[in-house]
Scaffold this motif. Structure first.
Motif, PDB file in Angstrom:
ATOM      1  N   CYS A   1       0.815  -1.074  -0.097  1.00  0.00           N
ATOM      2  CA  CYS A   1      -0.001   0.089  -0.003  1.00  0.00           C
ATOM      3  C   CYS A   1       0.995   1.302   0.246  1.00  0.00           C
ATOM      4  O   CYS A   1       1.763   1.419   1.014  1.00  0.00           O
TER       5      CYS A   1
ATOM      6  N   TYR B   1       1.091   3.961   2.757  1.00  0.00           N
ATOM      7  CA  TYR B   1       2.052   3.832   3.926  1.00  0.00           C
ATOM      8  C   TYR B   1       3.427   4.477   4.136  1.00  0.00           C
ATOM      9  O   TYR B   1       4.095   4.684   5.163  1.00  0.00           O
TER      10      TYR B   1
ATOM     11  N   ARG C   1      -8.028   5.863  12.639  1.00  0.00           N
ATOM     12  CA  ARG C   1      -6.994   5.435  12.227  1.00  0.00           C
ATOM     13  C   ARG C   1      -6.934   5.430  10.808  1.00  0.00           C
ATOM     14  O   ARG C   1      -7.991   5.157   9.958  1.00  0.00           O
TER      15      ARG C   1
ATOM     16  N   MET D   1      -3.174  -1.239   7.934  1.00  0.00           N
ATOM     17  CA  MET D   1      -4.377  -1.770   8.090  1.00  0.00           C
ATOM     18  C   MET D   1      -4.251  -3.200   8.808  1.00  0.00           C
ATOM     19  O   MET D   1      -5.162  -3.301   9.800  1.00  0.00           O
TER      20      MET D   1
ATOM     21  N   SER E   1     -11.393   4.431   5.839  1.00  0.00           N
ATOM     22  CA  SER E   1     -10.741   3.360   4.655  1.00  0.00           C
ATOM     23  C   SER E   1     -11.914   3.122   4.006  1.00  0.00           C
ATOM     24  O   SER E   1     -13.250   3.386   4.179  1.00  0.00           O
ATOM     25  N   SER E   2     -11.808   2.028   2.709  1.00  0.00           N
ATOM     26  CA  SER E   2     -12.799   1.473   2.073  1.00  0.00           C
ATOM     27  C   SER E   2     -13.437   0.250   2.824  1.00  0.00           C
ATOM     28  O   SER E   2     -13.056  -0.404   3.858  1.00  0.00           O
TER      29      SER E   2
ATOM     30  N   GLU F   1     -15.244  -2.377   2.640  1.00  0.00           N
ATOM     31  CA  GLU F   1     -15.268  -4.008   2.515  1.00  0.00           C
ATOM     32  C   GLU F   1     -14.596  -4.670   3.752  1.00  0.00           C
ATOM     33  O   GLU F   1     -14.889  -5.741   3.976  1.00  0.00           O
TER      34      GLU F   1
ATOM     35  N   TYR G   1      -6.894   4.533  -1.676  1.00  0.00           N
ATOM     36  CA  TYR G   1      -5.617   4.127  -0.936  1.00  0.00           C
ATOM     37  C   TYR G   1      -4.996   3.367  -2.283  1.00  0.00           C
ATOM     38  O   TYR G   1      -5.818   2.258  -2.798  1.00  0.00           O
TER      39      TYR G   1
ATOM     40  N   PHE H   1      -2.397   0.821  -4.423  1.00  0.00           N
ATOM     41  CA  PHE H   1      -1.645  -0.215  -4.139  1.00  0.00           C
ATOM     42  C   PHE H   1      -0.736  -0.378  -5.161  1.00  0.00           C
ATOM     43  O   PHE H   1      -1.074  -0.165  -6.573  1.00  0.00           O
TER      44      PHE H   1
HETATM   45  C1  3IO Z   1      -6.730  -2.237   3.059  1.00  0.00           C
HETATM   46  C2  3IO Z   1      -5.455  -2.775   3.225  1.00  0.00           C
HETATM   47  C3  3IO Z   1      -5.378  -3.963   3.635  1.00  0.00           C
HETATM   48  C4  3IO Z   1      -6.489  -4.903   3.497  1.00  0.00           C
HETATM   49  C5  3IO Z   1      -7.878  -4.468   3.080  1.00  0.00           C
HETATM   50  C6  3IO Z   1      -8.030  -3.169   3.028  1.00  0.00           C
HETATM   51  N1  3IO Z   1      -8.964  -2.071   2.574  1.00  0.00           N
HETATM   52  C7  3IO Z   1      -8.669  -1.129   2.346  1.00  0.00           C
HETATM   53  C8  3IO Z   1      -7.394  -0.997   2.583  1.00  0.00           C
HETATM   54  C9  3IO Z   1      -6.636   0.279   2.386  1.00  0.00           C
HETATM   55  C10 3IO Z   1      -5.392   0.500   3.154  1.00  0.00           C
HETATM   56  O1  3IO Z   1      -4.310  -0.127   3.027  1.00  0.00           O
HETATM   57  C11 3IO Z   1      -5.556   0.986   4.624  1.00  0.00           C
HETATM   58  O2  3IO Z   1      -4.575   0.902   5.318  1.00  0.00           O
HETATM   59  O3  3IO Z   1      -6.662   1.492   5.141  1.00  0.00           O
END
Ligand code: 3IO
Length: 340
Positions: free
Chosen positions: A96, A99, A172, A193, A210-211, A213, A235, A237
């Motif tokens: 990511c 970071y 966070r 994360m 964050s997203s 899901e 974010y 990647f």
């Molecule tokens: C994320 C990072 C790892 C696993 C699921 C995730 N869904 C959104 C992110 C974005 C991210 O890297 C973060 O730190 O919020």
């Protein structure tokens, strides 16, 4: 006697030649094995896309390549993913970029508040931006693909209904998303994360940005019963490969990898967008999570507070001799291009 000696000599030579030719040369040792490191837990989207890529690569190379996947930071964790791949501790790694905001300045411009509407668009925009600028930051790796999350929303244990509710709340986030939390007056706490489940559990933070899901994939819905829909930033990647490992691949295998990069970006973006919907339904059903939608008046107030962020990024990037304004213009034009 002489004759016998000659026969013996011929016999010896024949024997040696027989061994030389007759013994099959050692079988070229099995398929090419590549180790692929990932930082978050197996059910999360970075790992789902990793398994999809693995399966497609193994299929398309007819078993010539085997990808060994390492989710959950078992080979490399969030913070040393990029350097670990450069050093060859893994052949491939998923990171990511948020970071390390100062390290990936160009690609992290996608996490400015520029209106990326979803992960499908975000992933296409990011991948095009990377290919246009080929940032110096990636000189020591082979980039296999890039993609983004869906836009970020506030997941919290306390409801955030207006701008006053977020003031001083420990939330966070990382990178561009962290800048946005600060602009809104939250007490922003930075961590990857992968460290967030424990921080939520221990009460170090009251939520995250964050997203969404992850409400399902990390079961954050259990602790975060409220989601404020801000749909702000993504974010970004990247999936990168050790250069030596890349250079040692046969050309036909390199072609398979290169032929998958755009497709993988799009696949991951689409998977993310669908999974966000699934996660919302699941969170409502399993934990009765409340989704809070800002009024038009509130939304305008929240958005207005973000305006200085892009200007500040442009100033900082210009100091690093980057064509900052062109990068921002390109992102906005690409969003328009892909947003239907
Ligand atoms: C994320 C990072 C790892 C696993 C699921 C995730 N869904 C959104 C992110 C974005 C991210 O890297 C973060 O730190 O919020």
């Amino acid at each position: 006697m002489k004759k016998k000696l000659r026969q013996l000599l011929i016999g010896c030579i024949a024997f040696i030649v027989f061994i030389w030719v007759g013994v099959p040369t050692p079988v070229t040792a099995g398929p090419i094995q590549l180790n692929y490191a990932n930082f978050p837990a197996a059910p999360t989207f970075p790992c789902v896309q990793m398994e999809r890529w693995k399966n497609e690569v193994e299929k398309r190379t007819n078993g010539k390549v085997v990808i060994n996947t390492f989710p959950g930071g078992t080979l490399l964790d969030a913070k040393n993913m990029f350097d670990g791949v450069i050093a060859g501790q893994a052949d491939i790694g998923c990171l990511c970029m948020a970071y390390q905001p100062g390290r990936f300045v160009v690609t992290n411009a996608t996490s400015l508040p520029l209106g990326i509407p979803d992960a499908g668009v975000g992933s296409r925009v990011l991948w095009d931006l990377y290919n246009k600028y080929k940032p110096e930051a990636f000189a020591k790796v082979k980039v296999l693909t890039m993609f983004t999350t869906a836009p970020s929303n506030i997941m919290s244990s306390k409801p955030v209904r207006n701008i006053d509710d977020i003031k001083g709340l420990d939330l966070r986030a990382s990178g561009g998303a962290a800048q946005i939390l600060k602009a809104w007056g939250a007490n922003q706490v930075g961590m990857p994360m992968s460290a967030t489940p424990e921080a939520l559990q221990k009460g170090v933070v009251q939520g995250l940005f964050s997203s969404i899901e992850v409400m399902k994939d990390y079961k954050f819905a259990e602790l975060c019963r409220f989601v404020t829909m801000t749909n702000t930033v993504i974010y970004p990647f990247a999936v990168v490969m050790n250069l030596e490992s890349w250079n040692s691949l046969p050309e036909d295998v390199q072609k398979v990898f290169d032929g998958m990069s755009t497709e993988q970006a799009e696949w991951t973006g689409n998977y993310m967008d669908n999974h966000v919907k699934e996660s919302m339904d699941w969170s409502k059903k399993e934990y009765n999570v409340e989704f809070i939608y800002l009024t038009a008046e509130q939304k305008m107030r929240w958005d207005n507070m973000l305006k200085p962020i892009t200007d500040k990024w442009i100033q900082d990037a210009q100091k690093k001799d980057l064509p900052a304004e062109a990068i921002v213009q390109d992102i906005m034009a690409l969003v328009k291009k892909y947003f239907k």
